[in-house]
Write a protein that holds these residues in place. Sequence first.
Motif, PDB file in Angstrom:
ATOM      1  N   THR A  78       6.908  15.778  -2.094  1.00 20.73           N
ATOM      2  CA  THR A  78       5.928  14.947  -1.383  1.00 20.73           C
ATOM      3  C   THR A  78       6.587  13.635  -0.999  1.00 20.73           C
ATOM      4  OG1 THR A  78       4.057  15.889  -2.588  1.00 20.73           O
ATOM      5  CG2 THR A  78       3.701  13.761  -1.526  1.00 20.73           C
ATOM      6  N   ARG A  79       6.477  13.270   0.281  1.00 17.75           N
ATOM      7  CA  ARG A  79       7.003  11.989   0.749  1.00 17.75           C
ATOM      8  C   ARG A  79       5.892  10.952   0.687  1.00 17.75           C
ATOM      9  NH1 ARG A  79      10.282  10.662   6.269  1.00 17.75           N
ATOM     10  NH2 ARG A  79      12.084  10.889   4.921  1.00 17.75           N
ATOM     11  N   VAL A  80       6.198   9.818   0.062  1.00 22.18           N
ATOM     12  CA  VAL A  80       5.253   8.711  -0.042  1.00 22.18           C
ATOM     13  C   VAL A  80       5.761   7.579   0.844  1.00 22.18           C
ATOM     14  CG1 VAL A  80       4.182   7.022  -1.595  1.00 22.18           C
ATOM     15  CG2 VAL A  80       4.663   9.345  -2.414  1.00 22.18           C
ATOM     16  N   THR A  81       4.882   7.052   1.677  1.00 26.61           N
ATOM     17  CA  THR A  81       5.209   5.899   2.525  1.00 26.61           C
ATOM     18  C   THR A  81       4.648   4.647   1.877  1.00 26.61           C
ATOM     19  OG1 THR A  81       5.097   7.244   4.525  1.00 26.61           O
ATOM     20  CG2 THR A  81       4.938   4.857   4.814  1.00 26.61           C
ATOM     21  N   TYR A  82       5.521   3.699   1.565  1.00 27.60           N
ATOM     22  CA  TYR A  82       5.104   2.399   1.062  1.00 27.60           C
ATOM     23  C   TYR A  82       5.152   1.416   2.224  1.00 27.60           C
ATOM     24  CZ  TYR A  82       5.465   3.895  -3.788  1.00 27.60           C
ATOM     25  OH  TYR A  82       5.286   4.527  -4.991  1.00 27.60           O
ATOM     26  N   THR A  83       4.094   0.626   2.364  1.00 27.55           N
ATOM     27  CA  THR A  83       4.035  -0.408   3.394  1.00 27.55           C
ATOM     28  C   THR A  83       3.890  -1.756   2.707  1.00 27.55           C
ATOM     29  OG1 THR A  83       2.976   1.113   4.942  1.00 27.55           O
ATOM     30  CG2 THR A  83       2.829  -1.247   5.446  1.00 27.55           C
ATOM     31  N   LEU A  84       4.797  -2.663   3.021  1.00 27.00           N
ATOM     32  CA  LEU A  84       4.759  -4.035   2.503  1.00 27.00           C
ATOM     33  C   LEU A  84       4.314  -4.937   3.640  1.00 27.00           C
ATOM     34  CD1 LEU A  84       8.220  -3.896   0.738  1.00 27.00           C
ATOM     35  CD2 LEU A  84       6.000  -3.611  -0.326  1.00 27.00           C
ATOM     36  N   HIS A  85       3.268  -5.705   3.413  1.00 25.15           N
ATOM     37  CA  HIS A  85       2.747  -6.630   4.412  1.00 25.15           C
ATOM     38  C   HIS A  85       3.115  -8.036   3.943  1.00 25.15           C
ATOM     39  CE1 HIS A  85       0.110  -7.858   7.673  1.00 25.15           C
ATOM     40  NE2 HIS A  85      -0.504  -8.684   6.852  1.00 25.15           N
ATOM     41  N   SER A 115       0.850  -1.185   0.000  1.00 25.67           N
ATOM     42  CA  SER A 115       0.000   0.000   0.000  1.00 25.67           C
ATOM     43  C   SER A 115       0.887   1.237   0.000  1.00 25.67           C
ATOM     44  CB  SER A 115      -0.936   0.006   1.211  1.00 25.67           C
ATOM     45  OG  SER A 115      -0.188   0.028   2.409  1.00 25.67           O
ATOM     46  N   ALA A 116       0.293   2.368  -0.341  1.00 20.94           N
ATOM     47  CA  ALA A 116       1.017   3.637  -0.377  1.00 20.94           C
ATOM     48  C   ALA A 116       0.162   4.710   0.269  1.00 20.94           C
ATOM     49  CB  ALA A 116       1.349   4.029  -1.808  1.00 20.94           C
ATOM     50  N   ASN A 117       0.829   5.693   0.858  1.00 20.80           N
ATOM     51  CA  ASN A 117       0.135   6.830   1.435  1.00 20.80           C
ATOM     52  C   ASN A 117       1.023   8.058   1.317  1.00 20.80           C
ATOM     53  OD1 ASN A 117      -1.777   8.355   2.773  1.00 20.80           O
ATOM     54  ND2 ASN A 117      -0.965   7.840   4.785  1.00 20.80           N
ATOM     55  N   PRO A 118       0.585   9.096   0.631  1.00 21.12           N
ATOM     56  CA  PRO A 118      -0.645   9.259  -0.129  1.00 21.12           C
ATOM     57  C   PRO A 118      -0.547   8.546  -1.479  1.00 21.12           C
ATOM     58  CG  PRO A 118       0.690  11.226  -0.367  1.00 21.12           C
ATOM     59  CD  PRO A 118       1.418  10.322   0.586  1.00 21.12           C
ATOM     60  N   THR A 119      -1.697   8.448  -2.153  1.00 23.63           N
ATOM     61  CA  THR A 119      -1.716   7.809  -3.469  1.00 23.63           C
ATOM     62  C   THR A 119      -2.069   8.784  -4.592  1.00 23.63           C
ATOM     63  OG1 THR A 119      -4.018   7.163  -3.167  1.00 23.63           O
ATOM     64  CG2 THR A 119      -2.330   5.532  -2.558  1.00 23.63           C
ATOM     65  N   ASN A 176       8.380 -19.606  -6.635  1.00 23.13           N
ATOM     66  CA  ASN A 176       7.930 -19.131  -5.336  1.00 23.13           C
ATOM     67  C   ASN A 176       7.829 -17.611  -5.288  1.00 23.13           C
ATOM     68  OD1 ASN A 176       7.734 -21.696  -4.194  1.00 23.13           O
ATOM     69  ND2 ASN A 176       9.924 -21.749  -3.861  1.00 23.13           N
ATOM     70  N   ALA A 177       7.960 -16.941  -6.412  1.00 23.56           N
ATOM     71  CA  ALA A 177       7.913 -15.484  -6.413  1.00 23.56           C
ATOM     72  C   ALA A 177       6.464 -15.014  -6.344  1.00 23.56           C
ATOM     73  CB  ALA A 177       8.591 -14.935  -7.654  1.00 23.56           C
ATOM     74  N   LYS A 178       6.254 -13.968  -5.564  1.00 17.74           N
ATOM     75  CA  LYS A 178       4.943 -13.336  -5.428  1.00 17.74           C
ATOM     76  C   LYS A 178       5.111 -11.875  -5.791  1.00 17.74           C
ATOM     77  CE  LYS A 178       3.383 -17.097  -3.483  1.00 17.74           C
ATOM     78  NZ  LYS A 178       2.549 -18.020  -4.155  1.00 17.74           N
ATOM     79  N   PHE A 179       4.085 -11.279  -6.392  1.00 14.93           N
ATOM     80  CA  PHE A 179       4.167  -9.894  -6.823  1.00 14.93           C
ATOM     81  C   PHE A 179       2.962  -9.116  -6.327  1.00 14.93           C
ATOM     82  CE2 PHE A 179       6.317 -12.488  -9.948  1.00 14.93           C
ATOM     83  CZ  PHE A 179       7.528 -11.851 -10.078  1.00 14.93           C
ATOM     84  N   ASN A 180       3.162  -7.835  -6.086  1.00 15.91           N
ATOM     85  CA  ASN A 180       2.064  -6.948  -5.763  1.00 15.91           C
ATOM     86  C   ASN A 180       2.438  -5.557  -6.245  1.00 15.91           C
ATOM     87  OD1 ASN A 180       0.282  -5.210  -3.725  1.00 15.91           O
ATOM     88  ND2 ASN A 180      -0.602  -7.238  -4.008  1.00 15.91           N
ATOM     89  N   THR A 181       1.478  -4.853  -6.841  1.00 14.89           N
ATOM     90  CA  THR A 181       1.728  -3.535  -7.409  1.00 14.89           C
ATOM     91  C   THR A 181       0.790  -2.513  -6.783  1.00 14.89           C
ATOM     92  OG1 THR A 181       2.371  -4.523  -9.509  1.00 14.89           O
ATOM     93  CG2 THR A 181       1.762  -2.207  -9.566  1.00 14.89           C
ATOM     94  N   VAL A 182       1.309  -1.313  -6.560  1.00 17.76           N
ATOM     95  CA  VAL A 182       0.479  -0.200  -6.110  1.00 17.76           C
ATOM     96  C   VAL A 182       0.796   0.991  -7.007  1.00 17.76           C
ATOM     97  CG1 VAL A 182       2.116   0.645  -4.373  1.00 17.76           C
ATOM     98  CG2 VAL A 182      -0.313   1.089  -4.081  1.00 17.76           C
ATOM     99  N   ASN A 183      -0.218   1.796  -7.296  1.00 18.90           N
ATOM    100  CA  ASN A 183      -0.043   2.967  -8.148  1.00 18.90           C
ATOM    101  C   ASN A 183      -0.190   4.243  -7.336  1.00 18.90           C
ATOM    102  OD1 ASN A 183       0.187   1.413 -10.507  1.00 18.90           O
ATOM    103  ND2 ASN A 183      -2.023   1.333 -10.741  1.00 18.90           N
ATOM    104  N   VAL A 184       0.604   5.234  -7.679  1.00 18.70           N
ATOM    105  CA  VAL A 184       0.427   6.580  -7.138  1.00 18.70           C
ATOM    106  C   VAL A 184       0.276   7.516  -8.330  1.00 18.70           C
ATOM    107  CG1 VAL A 184       1.670   6.147  -4.985  1.00 18.70           C
ATOM    108  CG2 VAL A 184       2.922   7.026  -6.956  1.00 18.70           C
ATOM    109  N   THR A 185      -0.499   8.572  -8.143  1.00 21.50           N
ATOM    110  CA  THR A 185      -0.787   9.495  -9.235  1.00 21.50           C
ATOM    111  C   THR A 185      -0.234  10.869  -8.909  1.00 21.50           C
ATOM    112  OG1 THR A 185      -2.817   8.276  -9.693  1.00 21.50           O
ATOM    113  CG2 THR A 185      -2.621  10.464 -10.682  1.00 21.50           C
TER     114      THR A 185
END
Length: 185
Positions: A50-57, A39-43, A154-163
Amino acid sequence: SYSNTGSASSSCEYYYMHQPFTINPTTPPGPPLMTISKSANPTTNITSATRVTYTLHVCNTGGFTDNPVTITDNYNSGFRYDGPNGGDTPNGPNFSNSGSTLTIKWPNGFAGGNTCQDVKFWVTDDYQDPNTESCLVRANQASLGYNNNSSNQNAKFNTVNVTMLCIPTPTPTNTLTRTPTWTYT
């Protein structure tokens, strides 16, 4: 139940060796079952500075893995990595950044049985070019690999977009006014 019928050299050894015992088989833990979400904040409305915080769960609902677990996060080159840096702890996570690629590693594996960990990092937009980046969507993908599997099964992927911030394009306003002119000769 099982009983040993072997021979013993003393009476104490005889009684010890003839004690019944029960073997209760336990099911060994299965293979690791890792997942990653991001996830990202802000998006939206990202501008210069602007500082963007990425959180990987990261979660492992399967068995423990003692092989290294690695996340590779390729963020947009328009961002500058702000941290965290280092780590270098035996159990991780350890962070290293090169260019616009962040590597997060648990060098001694990852616990199993519904174990989850959140990892955060920050990037800052250095400069938003209003001519080329207005409303631009910057995709950011994290990949998770484990078991040193070169085939990446065993690779897993996840993508998040910021505008990026949408900057209105100026509309040229050319107004022509006709003024009658007379020339007398």
